[in-house]
Design a protein around this motif. Structure first.
Motif, PDB file in Angstrom:
ATOM      1  N   ILE A  16       0.822  -1.207   0.000  1.00  0.00           N
ATOM      2  CA  ILE A  16       0.000   0.000   0.000  1.00  0.00           C
ATOM      3  C   ILE A  16       0.855   1.257   0.000  1.00  0.00           C
ATOM      4  N   THR A  17       1.816   1.336   0.911  1.00  0.00           N
ATOM      5  CA  THR A  17       2.630   2.555   1.014  1.00  0.00           C
ATOM      6  C   THR A  17       3.512   2.748  -0.217  1.00  0.00           C
ATOM      7  N   ALA A  18       3.976   1.636  -0.798  1.00  0.00           N
ATOM      8  CA  ALA A  18       4.863   1.742  -1.956  1.00  0.00           C
ATOM      9  C   ALA A  18       4.140   2.266  -3.182  1.00  0.00           C
ATOM     10  N   SER A  19       2.880   1.894  -3.352  1.00  0.00           N
ATOM     11  CA  SER A  19       2.143   2.275  -4.559  1.00  0.00           C
ATOM     12  C   SER A  19       1.272   3.508  -4.360  1.00  0.00           C
ATOM     13  N   LEU A  20       1.234   4.059  -3.147  1.00  0.00           N
ATOM     14  CA  LEU A  20       0.317   5.158  -2.853  1.00  0.00           C
ATOM     15  C   LEU A  20       0.553   6.378  -3.746  1.00  0.00           C
ATOM     16  N   SER A  21       1.808   6.809  -3.867  1.00  0.00           N
ATOM     17  CA  SER A  21       2.095   8.013  -4.652  1.00  0.00           C
ATOM     18  C   SER A  21       1.737   7.805  -6.125  1.00  0.00           C
ATOM     19  N   THR A  22       2.007   6.607  -6.638  1.00  0.00           N
ATOM     20  CA  THR A  22       1.671   6.316  -8.030  1.00  0.00           C
ATOM     21  C   THR A  22       0.168   6.320  -8.243  1.00  0.00           C
ATOM     22  N   ASN A  23      -0.563   5.750  -7.287  1.00  0.00           N
ATOM     23  CA  ASN A  23      -2.023   5.703  -7.402  1.00  0.00           C
ATOM     24  C   ASN A  23      -2.630   7.103  -7.368  1.00  0.00           C
ATOM     25  N   ILE A  24      -2.072   7.968  -6.517  1.00  0.00           N
ATOM     26  CA  ILE A  24      -2.534   9.357  -6.461  1.00  0.00           C
ATOM     27  C   ILE A  24      -2.262  10.046  -7.792  1.00  0.00           C
ATOM     28  N   TYR A  25      -1.092   9.763  -8.371  1.00  0.00           N
ATOM     29  CA  TYR A  25      -0.743  10.346  -9.672  1.00  0.00           C
ATOM     30  C   TYR A  25      -1.750   9.932 -10.739  1.00  0.00           C
ATOM     31  N   TYR A  26      -2.142   8.646 -10.745  1.00  0.00           N
ATOM     32  CA  TYR A  26      -3.114   8.170 -11.735  1.00  0.00           C
ATOM     33  C   TYR A  26      -4.463   8.881 -11.569  1.00  0.00           C
ATOM     34  N   VAL A  27      -4.859   9.106 -10.329  1.00  0.00           N
ATOM     35  CA  VAL A  27      -6.119   9.807 -10.076  1.00  0.00           C
ATOM     36  C   VAL A  27      -6.039  11.240 -10.603  1.00  0.00           C
ATOM     37  N   LEU A  28      -4.937  11.933 -10.303  1.00  0.00           N
ATOM     38  CA  LEU A  28      -4.756  13.306 -10.784  1.00  0.00           C
ATOM     39  C   LEU A  28      -4.697  13.355 -12.308  1.00  0.00           C
ATOM     40  N   LEU A  29      -4.093  12.321 -12.909  1.00  0.00           N
ATOM     41  CA  LEU A  29      -4.022  12.257 -14.365  1.00  0.00           C
ATOM     42  C   LEU A  29      -5.420  12.129 -14.970  1.00  0.00           C
ATOM     43  N   ALA A  30      -6.259  11.305 -14.346  1.00  0.00           N
ATOM     44  CA  ALA A  30      -7.633  11.131 -14.834  1.00  0.00           C
ATOM     45  C   ALA A  30      -8.421  12.428 -14.684  1.00  0.00           C
ATOM     46  N   VAL A  31      -8.242  13.107 -13.553  1.00  0.00           N
ATOM     47  CA  VAL A  31      -8.938  14.380 -13.327  1.00  0.00           C
ATOM     48  C   VAL A  31      -8.501  15.411 -14.375  1.00  0.00           C
ATOM     49  N   VAL A 275      22.458   3.012  -4.009  1.00  0.00           N
ATOM     50  CA  VAL A 275      22.402   1.675  -3.421  1.00  0.00           C
ATOM     51  C   VAL A 275      21.241   1.592  -2.434  1.00  0.00           C
ATOM     52  N   LYS A 276      21.035   2.645  -1.648  1.00  0.00           N
ATOM     53  CA  LYS A 276      19.920   2.651  -0.708  1.00  0.00           C
ATOM     54  C   LYS A 276      18.590   2.537  -1.434  1.00  0.00           C
ATOM     55  N   ALA A 277      18.473   3.273  -2.540  1.00  0.00           N
ATOM     56  CA  ALA A 277      17.222   3.229  -3.305  1.00  0.00           C
ATOM     57  C   ALA A 277      16.999   1.853  -3.901  1.00  0.00           C
ATOM     58  N   MET A 278      18.082   1.240  -4.408  1.00  0.00           N
ATOM     59  CA  MET A 278      17.953  -0.074  -5.030  1.00  0.00           C
ATOM     60  C   MET A 278      17.628  -1.148  -4.003  1.00  0.00           C
ATOM     61  N   SER A 279      18.086  -0.948  -2.763  1.00  0.00           N
ATOM     62  CA  SER A 279      17.843  -1.954  -1.737  1.00  0.00           C
ATOM     63  C   SER A 279      16.446  -1.829  -1.132  1.00  0.00           C
ATOM     64  N   GLY A 280      15.759  -0.732  -1.437  1.00  0.00           N
ATOM     65  CA  GLY A 280      14.388  -0.568  -0.949  1.00  0.00           C
ATOM     66  C   GLY A 280      14.231   0.551   0.042  1.00  0.00           C
ATOM     67  N   ALA A 281      15.326   1.137   0.506  1.00  0.00           N
ATOM     68  CA  ALA A 281      15.232   2.159   1.538  1.00  0.00           C
ATOM     69  C   ALA A 281      14.473   3.394   1.070  1.00  0.00           C
ATOM     70  N   ASN A 282      14.543   3.674  -0.237  1.00  0.00           N
ATOM     71  CA  ASN A 282      13.896   4.871  -0.755  1.00  0.00           C
ATOM     72  C   ASN A 282      12.694   4.568  -1.618  1.00  0.00           C
ATOM     73  N   GLY A 283      12.152   3.370  -1.510  1.00  0.00           N
ATOM     74  CA  GLY A 283      10.903   3.113  -2.218  1.00  0.00           C
ATOM     75  C   GLY A 283      10.998   2.208  -3.432  1.00  0.00           C
ATOM     76  N   VAL A 284      11.846   1.201  -3.382  1.00  0.00           N
ATOM     77  CA  VAL A 284      11.989   0.329  -4.533  1.00  0.00           C
ATOM     78  C   VAL A 284      10.725  -0.477  -4.798  1.00  0.00           C
ATOM     79  N   LEU A 285       9.868  -0.619  -3.797  1.00  0.00           N
ATOM     80  CA  LEU A 285       8.659  -1.421  -3.966  1.00  0.00           C
ATOM     81  C   LEU A 285       7.693  -0.830  -4.990  1.00  0.00           C
ATOM     82  N   SER A 286       7.858   0.438  -5.279  1.00  0.00           N
ATOM     83  CA  SER A 286       6.964   1.059  -6.256  1.00  0.00           C
ATOM     84  C   SER A 286       7.297   0.626  -7.674  1.00  0.00           C
ATOM     85  N   GLY A 287       8.352  -0.148  -7.838  1.00  0.00           N
ATOM     86  CA  GLY A 287       8.703  -0.660  -9.159  1.00  0.00           C
ATOM     87  C   GLY A 287       9.413   0.369  -9.990  1.00  0.00           C
TER      88      GLY A 287
END
Length: 287
Positions: A16-31, A275-287
């Motif tokens: 949920i937390t990893a995809s939240l910003s992307t999901n908000i972006y999609y909503v704003l894009l639709a609006v 390296v921190k970003a790639m390891s997940g510290a900065n949100g790698v779960l968002s893909g």
């Protein structure tokens, strides 16, 4: 948006937390899309054309001033920064550092959307239908030059795609065959000249050739490698979950299996934050 149960958490992030910003972006894009569609109901075709013409001219002016900046023409950089009082555009110092222009965007690669997907197709369409063809031909040439100085593989590939579609679609127009063939020949000659480095002695042509041919498949390049890894990771997600999908935000759990080890070692030599970003510290779960 989440089709499968949460796999767990990694470095404090979950699906949920990893995809939240992307999901908000999609909503704003639709609006934004629906707002623009509603706005067009109140504009005439002539008003839309005037807006598009203004955007073409504005991007060309900003872009060619930036070309003068990266060419290290004296005074231009300070003049440009002084006019940009509200810091809307990328400053001259950054452009001099990277040796590339951004036009009205925040980074060169974004020009692939603003120019190759938005402005250039408009100029191409008007070239076929407008009475004043010379103006729109100049728009096309100018915007194409800007794309070259972006020195971005994404922009150059988008540029070629735009021209190919233009050639295919315009060839169906009655009486346009000879004109299209002439334009195609001129475009091909231009590509050959640029690719062979005949325009100048600053290896500009060699850079264009590298960006179009070598960089797109060079996984040792961090920029290309990250994109390559993302594509491979998404394909693995599809193969494992072809029917349900993996769910937005769960892609990051598979990067440990799909990421090229050479990218990790290269990043360790260059930037600890990477390296921190790639390891997940900065949100790698968002893909």
């Amino acid at each position: 948006l989440v089709l499968l149960p949460v796999f767990g958490s990694l470095y404090g992030e979950d699906t949920i937390t990893a995809s939240l910003s992307t999901n908000i972006y999609y909503v704003l894009l639709a609006v934004t899309f629906f707002f623009n569609a509603h706005l067009f109901d109140f504009l005439t075709k002539e008003q839309i054309r005037k807006i598009m013409d203004f955007l073409c001219v504005f991007n060309l002016v900003i872009g060619f001033v930036q070309i003068l900046i990266v060419s290290d023409v004296p005074i231009i950089g300070k003049f440009y920064d002084d006019l940009d009082y509200f810091d809307i555009f990328v400053d001259s110092g950054k452009m001099l550092l990277i040796g590339r222009i951004c036009a009205t965007r925040v980074e060169p690669a974004n020009m692939g959307i603003s120019i190759c997907v938005f402005l250039l197709p408009y100029a191409m369409a008007r070239l076929l239908h407008a009475k004043n063809k010379r103006k729109y031909l100049l728009y096309m040439v100018g915007l194409t030059v800007l794309c070259g100085y972006a020195l971005s593989s994404a922009v150059l590939v988008s540029l070629l795609a735009a021209y190919m579609l233009f050639i295919i679609l315009s060839s169906r127009k009655t009486g346009a065959g000879k004109f299209v063939i002439l334009l195609l020949v001129l475009a091909m000659i231009g590509v050959l000249i640029i690719s062979s480095g005949m325009i100048d002695n600053t290896e500009f042509g060699q850079k264009i050739s590298y960006l179009l041919v070598e960089k797109t498949t060079n996984t040792s390049n961090l920029s290309s490698g990250y994109r390559y890894t993302t594509v491979v990771n998404e394909l693995v997600c599809f193969v494992r979950y072809p029917f349900s999908g993996i769910g937005n935000g769960n892609q990051g759990f598979l990067y440990n299996e799909t990421m090229n080890s050479s990218l990790v070692s290269e990043a360790m030599r260059n930037n600890y934050q990477t390296v921190k970003a790639m390891s997940g510290a900065n949100g790698v779960l968002s893909g």
